[in-house]
Write a protein that holds these residues in place. Structure first.
Motif, mmCIF file in Angstrom:
data_model
loop_
_atom_site.group_PDB
_atom_site.id
_atom_site.type_symbol
_atom_site.label_atom_id
_atom_site.label_comp_id
_atom_site.label_asym_id
_atom_site.label_seq_id
_atom_site.Cartn_x
_atom_site.Cartn_y
_atom_site.Cartn_z
ATOM 1 N N ARG A 199 28.593 -29.997 -17.765
ATOM 2 C CA ARG A 199 28.459 -29.852 -19.220
ATOM 3 C C ARG A 199 27.695 -31.060 -19.754
ATOM 4 N N LYS A 200 27.130 -30.909 -20.927
ATOM 5 C CA LYS A 200 26.413 -32.002 -21.584
ATOM 6 C C LYS A 200 27.427 -33.028 -22.083
ATOM 7 N N ASN A 201 27.096 -34.327 -22.011
ATOM 8 C CA ASN A 201 28.080 -35.329 -22.432
ATOM 9 C C ASN A 201 27.613 -36.303 -23.518
ATOM 10 N N ASN A 202 26.340 -36.289 -23.893
ATOM 11 C CA ASN A 202 25.804 -37.164 -24.962
ATOM 12 C C ASN A 202 25.991 -38.656 -24.704
ATOM 13 N N LEU A 203 26.165 -39.055 -23.454
ATOM 14 C CA LEU A 203 26.337 -40.472 -23.130
ATOM 15 C C LEU A 203 25.046 -41.103 -22.606
ATOM 16 N N GLY A 204 24.084 -40.286 -22.271
ATOM 17 C CA GLY A 204 22.836 -40.819 -21.728
ATOM 18 C C GLY A 204 22.928 -41.168 -20.259
ATOM 19 N N LYS A 257 20.773 -37.348 -16.386
ATOM 20 C CA LYS A 257 21.237 -38.088 -17.559
ATOM 21 C C LYS A 257 21.947 -37.160 -18.546
ATOM 22 N N GLY A 258 23.075 -37.614 -19.068
ATOM 23 C CA GLY A 258 23.767 -36.861 -20.100
ATOM 24 C C GLY A 258 24.520 -35.634 -19.621
#
Length: 125
Positions: free
Chosen positions: A38-43, A81-82
């Motif tokens: 899943r996408k995590n928005n942490l980079g 990434k992310g």
């Protein structure tokens, strides 16, 4: 490029694992392995492992599988990434040798990277 496997690159607690299980929009798999993401928005990408005794009987084999999966993740993390990823073992995983395990993991990381690019591009556009 830093190829360390630091604490910040791991899923550390039950809630982080649960978030991936609940919201996994991306799945790639073979007969022996399943990657949920899943996408995590942490980079940065993060990795969680679920290598059950039921599927990989011997601790030596479980540890070997974890070591190889971590190593392939570490070498591919700059492309992921992310994304939070959980790697689940399926029956028969302990029977494949290191070379085959490396190839399988690298193939799945590549598929995951391509699907993630496509999915996230669609969401943005």
């Amino acid at each position: 490029m830093d190829f360390q496997f630091e604490k910040s690159l791991r899923l550390l607690n039950a809630s982080e694992y649960q978030a991936v299980f609940d919201e996994s929009r991306l799945k790639v798999s073979t007969a022996e392995l399943l990657f949920l993401a899943r996408k995590n928005n942490l980079g940065r990408g993060r990795l969680g492992l679920v290598i059950a005794k039921k599927n990989v009987k011997l601790s030596v084999q479980r540890n070997r599988v974890k070591r190889v999966v971590r190593e392939t993740f570490r070498l591919n993390q700059h492309k992921l990434k992310g994304i939070d990823v959980i790697v689940l073992a399926r029956r028969g995983l302990g029977d494949i040798d290191n070379k085959q395990l490396h190839e399988t993991c690298n193939q799945l990381w590549y598929q995951l990277e391509k699907r993630a690019e496509k999915r996230f591009r669609q969401q943005e556009g």
